[in-house]
Design an enzyme around this catalytic site. Structure first.
Site, PDB file in Angstrom:
ATOM      1  N   ARG A  90     -26.859 -20.061  -9.578  1.00 28.24           N
ATOM      2  CA  ARG A  90     -27.308 -20.643 -10.843  1.00 28.24           C
ATOM      3  C   ARG A  90     -28.719 -20.190 -11.205  1.00 28.24           C
ATOM      4  O   ARG A  90     -29.006 -19.881 -12.331  1.00 28.24           O
ATOM      5  CB  ARG A  90     -27.256 -22.173 -10.707  1.00 28.24           C
ATOM      6  CG  ARG A  90     -27.156 -22.888 -11.989  1.00 28.24           C
ATOM      7  CD  ARG A  90     -26.845 -24.348 -11.834  1.00 28.24           C
ATOM      8  NE  ARG A  90     -26.949 -24.848 -10.468  1.00 28.24           N
ATOM      9  CZ  ARG A  90     -26.257 -25.864 -10.001  1.00 28.24           C
ATOM     10  NH1 ARG A  90     -25.375 -26.449 -10.786  1.00 28.24           N
ATOM     11  NH2 ARG A  90     -26.432 -26.318  -8.784  1.00 28.24           N
ATOM     12  N   ARG A 111     -22.258 -34.658  -6.026  1.00 26.20           N
ATOM     13  CA  ARG A 111     -23.588 -34.559  -6.646  1.00 26.20           C
ATOM     14  C   ARG A 111     -23.846 -35.944  -7.230  1.00 26.20           C
ATOM     15  O   ARG A 111     -23.147 -36.363  -8.146  1.00 26.20           O
ATOM     16  CB  ARG A 111     -23.600 -33.495  -7.740  1.00 26.20           C
ATOM     17  CG  ARG A 111     -23.265 -32.085  -7.208  1.00 26.20           C
ATOM     18  CD  ARG A 111     -23.650 -31.018  -8.209  1.00 26.20           C
ATOM     19  NE  ARG A 111     -23.122 -29.708  -7.847  1.00 26.20           N
ATOM     20  CZ  ARG A 111     -23.719 -28.861  -7.005  1.00 26.20           C
ATOM     21  NH1 ARG A 111     -24.857 -29.190  -6.435  1.00 26.20           N
ATOM     22  NH2 ARG A 111     -23.184 -27.680  -6.765  1.00 26.20           N
ATOM     23  N   THR A 129     -25.984 -24.115   1.690  1.00 21.45           N
ATOM     24  CA  THR A 129     -25.622 -23.797   0.308  1.00 21.45           C
ATOM     25  C   THR A 129     -25.283 -22.317   0.258  1.00 21.45           C
ATOM     26  O   THR A 129     -25.974 -21.507   0.900  1.00 21.45           O
ATOM     27  CB  THR A 129     -26.762 -24.087  -0.695  1.00 21.45           C
ATOM     28  OG1 THR A 129     -26.523 -23.336  -1.910  1.00 21.45           O
ATOM     29  CG2 THR A 129     -28.138 -23.694  -0.179  1.00 21.45           C
ATOM     30  N   ASP A 132     -30.897 -20.138  -1.318  1.00 20.19           N
ATOM     31  CA  ASP A 132     -32.151 -20.193  -2.072  1.00 20.19           C
ATOM     32  C   ASP A 132     -33.136 -21.234  -1.525  1.00 20.19           C
ATOM     33  O   ASP A 132     -33.874 -21.856  -2.287  1.00 20.19           O
ATOM     34  CB  ASP A 132     -31.840 -20.469  -3.558  1.00 20.19           C
ATOM     35  CG  ASP A 132     -31.070 -21.761  -3.760  1.00 20.19           C
ATOM     36  OD1 ASP A 132     -30.578 -22.346  -2.768  1.00 20.19           O
ATOM     37  OD2 ASP A 132     -30.955 -22.195  -4.921  1.00 20.19           O
ATOM     38  N   ASP A 147     -25.891 -20.418  -1.996  1.00 20.44           N
ATOM     39  CA  ASP A 147     -26.907 -19.703  -2.783  1.00 20.44           C
ATOM     40  C   ASP A 147     -28.011 -19.067  -1.940  1.00 20.44           C
ATOM     41  O   ASP A 147     -28.725 -18.187  -2.425  1.00 20.44           O
ATOM     42  CB  ASP A 147     -27.549 -20.646  -3.800  1.00 20.44           C
ATOM     43  CG  ASP A 147     -26.591 -21.037  -4.904  1.00 20.44           C
ATOM     44  OD1 ASP A 147     -25.519 -20.420  -5.002  1.00 20.44           O
ATOM     45  OD2 ASP A 147     -26.930 -21.959  -5.680  1.00 20.44           O
ATOM     46  N   ASP A 157     -31.136 -27.853  -2.090  1.00 23.23           N
ATOM     47  CA  ASP A 157     -32.435 -28.382  -2.533  1.00 23.23           C
ATOM     48  C   ASP A 157     -32.340 -29.745  -3.219  1.00 23.23           C
ATOM     49  O   ASP A 157     -33.183 -30.623  -2.984  1.00 23.23           O
ATOM     50  CB  ASP A 157     -33.179 -27.372  -3.409  1.00 23.23           C
ATOM     51  CG  ASP A 157     -32.472 -27.084  -4.719  1.00 23.23           C
ATOM     52  OD1 ASP A 157     -31.231 -27.150  -4.753  1.00 23.23           O
ATOM     53  OD2 ASP A 157     -33.157 -26.785  -5.713  1.00 23.23           O
ATOM     54  N   GLY A 161     -23.145 -28.993  -3.499  1.00 20.63           N
ATOM     55  CA  GLY A 161     -22.015 -28.052  -3.428  1.00 20.63           C
ATOM     56  C   GLY A 161     -21.608 -27.813  -1.981  1.00 20.63           C
ATOM     57  O   GLY A 161     -22.463 -27.604  -1.127  1.00 20.63           O
TER      58      GLY A 161
HETATM   59  O1  F6P Z   1     -25.203 -24.640  -5.382  1.00 18.95           O
HETATM   60  C1  F6P Z   1     -24.074 -23.929  -5.075  1.00 18.95           C
HETATM   61  C2  F6P Z   1     -23.298 -23.578  -6.324  1.00 18.95           C
HETATM   62  O2  F6P Z   1     -22.070 -23.026  -5.916  1.00 18.95           O
HETATM   63  C3  F6P Z   1     -24.008 -22.651  -7.313  1.00 18.95           C
HETATM   64  O3  F6P Z   1     -23.950 -21.300  -6.957  1.00 18.95           O
HETATM   65  C4  F6P Z   1     -23.259 -22.969  -8.582  1.00 18.95           C
HETATM   66  O4  F6P Z   1     -24.035 -22.661  -9.713  1.00 18.95           O
HETATM   67  C5  F6P Z   1     -23.009 -24.437  -8.470  1.00 18.95           C
HETATM   68  O5  F6P Z   1     -23.010 -24.739  -7.080  1.00 18.95           O
HETATM   69  C6  F6P Z   1     -21.744 -24.915  -9.085  1.00 18.95           C
HETATM   70  O6  F6P Z   1     -21.696 -26.296  -8.925  1.00 18.95           O
HETATM   71  P1  F6P Z   1     -20.445 -27.220  -9.265  1.00 18.95           P
HETATM   72  O7  F6P Z   1     -19.395 -26.951  -8.242  1.00 18.95           O
HETATM   73  O8  F6P Z   1     -20.976 -28.609  -9.180  1.00 18.95           O
HETATM   74  O9  F6P Z   1     -20.001 -26.828 -10.624  1.00 18.95           O
END
Ligand code: F6P
Length: 320
Positions: A172, A72, A126, A130, A128, A103, A11
Site C-alpha cells: 500500500r 483490523r 506483514t 515495511d 509488506d 505497524d 493483514g
Molecule cells: O498490510 C498487508 C497488506 O496485504 C497490504 O499489502 C495491502 O495493501 C493490505 O494489506 C490489504 O488489506 P486488506 O486485506 O485489509 O484489504
C-alpha cells in the site's frame, strides 16, 4: 509473570501460525500458561480468550493464515476500546501480551502498554516488509515467492503473444515486494511509491525494446505507486504512446499459502524470543532479526523510523 497471551492482528501473513506455535511452546517451556486471543484486538475487546496447550499448536507450522484469526480493529483506536481490552486482560490475569502483526497493530500495542502499563512485545509479521528494525518481516519471503511464480507464468503468455503486461503486487505504501519480485522476474520496469515514476520514460523503454525485437514486456507496479493502480497506469500508457497492455492484479493470493522455510524459521525464532523478551522486562519492544542476530528495538521505532529499500536493488531494477 505467570500467564501471558498472544494474538495476531492486521493483514494475515504466511508464517503467523509458525510464530504462534513457537510462542506457545516457549511460554510453556518457561513455566508460563498462555491464552490465545481470537480475531486480534476485536477478540481482546470482546473477551474472546482460549487457553492454549502444546497440542493445540501441533500440525500448524506449514499452514498459511492464522489459527487465531485476525482483524483490523477500529474500536481499538478508541480509548474506550483499549479500556475494555485492559479490563479483559486483568480479568484473565494476563501479565504480558505478544502481538504478531504490522505497524497498525504495533501502534495499538504501544498505546495499551503506555496507558495501562501492560507489558507488550511485537513480532513483525506483514507481507509488506515495511517495518524498521528487522531485515525481514514474517510473510514477506512467501509472498514474493508466490508473486514471482505468478509472474513467471505471465511471462510465458506475454512471450507467446508479444504483449506488454502490467502486474500489480501488494504494498500500500511500500515497494519492497515490487522491487524484490521485479528484479527476480527480470521485469522491464518496477514502479514503486518510494521513487518518482516517469511513465514517458517507461513508454520510451518499452517502444525501444519492441523496435529491437524484444516484444514481450512486463512492468511490475506496487499498488501504492503515485502514478496509480495497474488499470490507471495502463490507460495512461496507452494515451501517451498507443501501447496496449494486459493487466494482472495478484491481490490477496500473495497473502496465502504454505510459508517458505525462511518464513517458518524466522517465525519460530521470533516467537521464541518474544516470550523471553517479555520475561526479561523488555516491553514495549519489537523483536527482529538483523544479519542473523535477534534484536530488540523500542516498539515505536518500528514505524517512526523508515526502513530503506536496498539501493542496489533499485539500480538492478533500472539497469538489468
Ligand atoms: O498490510 C498487508 C497488506 O496485504 C497490504 O499489502 C495491502 O495493501 C493490505 O494489506 C490489504 O488489506 P486488506 O486485506 O485489509 O484489504
Amino acid at each position: 509473570m505467570k500467564k501471558i497471551a498472544v494474538l495476531t492482528s492486521g493483514g494475515d501473513a504466511p508464517g503467523m501460525n509458525a510464530c504462534i506455535r513457537a510462542t506457545v511452546r516457549r511460554a510453556l517451556n518457561r513455566g508460563l500458561s498462555i491464552s490465545g486471543i481470537r480475531k486480534g484486538y476485536e477478540g481482546l475487546i470482546d473477551n474472546d480468550f482460549v487457553e492454549l496447550k502444546s497440542s493445540d499448536v501441533s500440525n500448524i507450522i506449514q499452514r498459511g493464515g492464522t489459527i487465531l484469526h485476525t482483524a483490523r480493529s477500529e474500536r481499538f483506536f478508541t480509548l474506550e476500546g483499549r479500556g475494555r481490552a485492559a479490563a479483559n486482560l486483568e480479568e484473565h490475569e494476563v501479565e504480558g501480551l505478544v502481538v504478531i502483526g504490522g505497524d497498525g497493530s504495533f501502534r495499538g500495542a504501544d498505546a495499551l502498554a503506555t496507558e495501562y502499563s501492560i507489558p507488550v512485545v511485537g513480532v513483525p509479521a506483514t507481507i509488506d516488509n515495511d517495518l524498521w528494525g528487522t531485515d525481514l518481516t514474517i510473510g514477506f519471503d512467501t509472498a514474493v515467492n508466490t508473486a514471482l511464480d505468478a509472474i513467471d507464468k505471465v511471462r510465458d503468455t506475454a512471450a507467446a503473444h508479444d504483449r506488454l503486461f502490467i502486474v500489480e503486487v501488494m504494498g500500500r505504501s511500500a515497494g519492497f515486494i515490487a522491487l524484490e519480485v521485479g528484479v527476480g522476474a527480470g521485469a522491464e520496469a518496477v514502479l514503486i511509491p518510494e521513487t518518482p515514476t516517469d511513465l514517458e520514460k517507461v513508454c520510451a523503454k518499452v517502444k525501444d525494446r519492441v523496435s529491437r525485437g524484444r516484444t514481450s514486456n512486463i512492468l511490475v507496479v506496487a499498488e501504492g505507486d503515485e502514478a496509480g493502480n495497474a488499470f490507471e497506469i495502463a490507460r495512461k500508457i496507452e494515451d501517451m504512446s498507443g501501447l496496449k497492455s494486459r493487466i494482472t492484479v495478484l491481490g490477496h493470493v500473495q497473502r496465502g499459502g504454505s510459508p517458505t522455510t525462511t518464513d517458518r524459521v524466522l517465525a519460530s525464532k521470533l516467537g521464541w524470543a518474544a516470550v523471553d523478551a517479555l520475561l526479561d522486562g523488555a516491553s514495549p519492544c519489537m523483536i527482529g532479526e538483523i544479519s542473523s542476530s535477534i534484536t530488540h528495538i523500542p516498539l515505536r521505532d518500528s514505524w517512526t523510523k523508515r526502513k530503506q529499500l536496498d539501493p542496489l536493488l533499485i539500480t538492478l531494477s533500472e539497469n538489468l
